[in-house]
Design a protein around this motif. Structure first.
Motif, PDB file in Angstrom:
ATOM      1  N   CYS A  16       0.846  -1.204   0.000  1.00 42.63           N
ATOM      2  CA  CYS A  16       0.000   0.000   0.000  1.00 42.63           C
ATOM      3  C   CYS A  16       0.874   1.244   0.000  1.00 42.63           C
ATOM      4  O   CYS A  16       0.615   2.201  -0.739  1.00 42.63           O
ATOM      5  CB  CYS A  16      -0.908   0.011   1.231  1.00 42.63           C
ATOM      6  N   ASP A  20       1.161   3.937  -3.074  1.00 39.66           N
ATOM      7  CA  ASP A  20       0.830   5.327  -2.807  1.00 39.66           C
ATOM      8  C   ASP A  20       1.982   6.247  -3.194  1.00 39.66           C
ATOM      9  O   ASP A  20       1.778   7.292  -3.809  1.00 39.66           O
ATOM     10  CB  ASP A  20       0.485   5.512  -1.328  1.00 39.66           C
ATOM     11  N   ARG A  21       3.184   5.853  -2.872  1.00 39.39           N
ATOM     12  CA  ARG A  21       4.353   6.683  -3.186  1.00 39.39           C
ATOM     13  C   ARG A  21       4.558   6.797  -4.696  1.00 39.39           C
ATOM     14  O   ARG A  21       4.849   7.867  -5.227  1.00 39.39           O
ATOM     15  CB  ARG A  21       5.595   6.101  -2.520  1.00 39.39           C
ATOM     16  N   TRP A  23       2.243   6.449  -6.986  1.00 39.54           N
ATOM     17  CA  TRP A  23       1.133   7.199  -7.546  1.00 39.54           C
ATOM     18  C   TRP A  23       1.291   8.697  -7.272  1.00 39.54           C
ATOM     19  O   TRP A  23       1.128   9.517  -8.162  1.00 39.54           O
ATOM     20  CB  TRP A  23      -0.186   6.698  -6.943  1.00 39.54           C
ATOM     21  N   ALA A  24       1.629   9.049  -6.033  1.00 44.94           N
ATOM     22  CA  ALA A  24       1.716  10.454  -5.649  1.00 44.94           C
ATOM     23  C   ALA A  24       3.007  11.104  -6.148  1.00 44.94           C
ATOM     24  O   ALA A  24       3.017  12.282  -6.477  1.00 44.94           O
ATOM     25  CB  ALA A  24       1.620  10.595  -4.132  1.00 44.94           C
ATOM     26  N   PHE A  32      -0.998  10.156   3.134  1.00 44.57           N
ATOM     27  CA  PHE A  32      -0.924   8.688   3.108  1.00 44.57           C
ATOM     28  C   PHE A  32      -1.617   8.105   4.329  1.00 44.57           C
ATOM     29  O   PHE A  32      -2.362   7.127   4.222  1.00 44.57           O
ATOM     30  CB  PHE A  32       0.523   8.208   3.035  1.00 44.57           C
ATOM     31  N   ARG A  35      -5.251   8.117   3.722  1.00 44.02           N
ATOM     32  CA  ARG A  35      -5.653   7.125   2.714  1.00 44.02           C
ATOM     33  C   ARG A  35      -5.494   5.698   3.235  1.00 44.02           C
ATOM     34  O   ARG A  35      -6.225   4.792   2.817  1.00 44.02           O
ATOM     35  CB  ARG A  35      -4.845   7.321   1.436  1.00 44.02           C
ATOM     36  N   HIS A  39      -7.443   1.695   2.987  1.00 41.36           N
ATOM     37  CA  HIS A  39      -6.732   0.444   2.676  1.00 41.36           C
ATOM     38  C   HIS A  39      -6.914  -0.571   3.802  1.00 41.36           C
ATOM     39  O   HIS A  39      -7.113  -1.758   3.549  1.00 41.36           O
ATOM     40  CB  HIS A  39      -5.242   0.699   2.462  1.00 41.36           C
TER      41      HIS A  39
END
Length: 67
Positions: A16, A20-21, A23-24, A32, A35, A39
C-alpha cells in the motif's frame, strides 16, 4: 517468515505504501495516513492480517536430534 499469514502481515501494508508513493510521486505522510484508513478497511474485509502480528507457528518437536 514461518506462515503465509506472517508474509501477508509484512507485505500488504508495504505494498500500500509503495503504490501510494509511486502514484503520488512525492512524500505525503499526512495524506498517506488518511488514505491508509481506506486500505485497512479493505484488508480487514479480505481477512488479510496487517495491524497485529499473527501468532507464531508452532515449532515441530525434535525427532532423533533433527527438526
Amino acid at each position: 517468515m514461518q506462515t503465509p499469514e506472517h508474509i501477508e502481515y509484512l507485505t500488504h501494508p508495504r505494498l500500500c505504501a509503495l503504490a501510494d508513493r509511486v502514484w503520488a510521486g512525492a512524500p505525503d505522510w499526512p495524506g498517506f495516513s488518511a488514505r491508509l484508513t481506506g486500505h485497512r478497511a479493505r484488508l480487514d474485509a479480505l481477512g488479510v492480517p496487517h495491524a497485529d502480528p499473527p501468532a507464531p507457528a508452532p515449532v515441530p518437536p525434535r525427532v532423533g536430534g533433527v527438526r
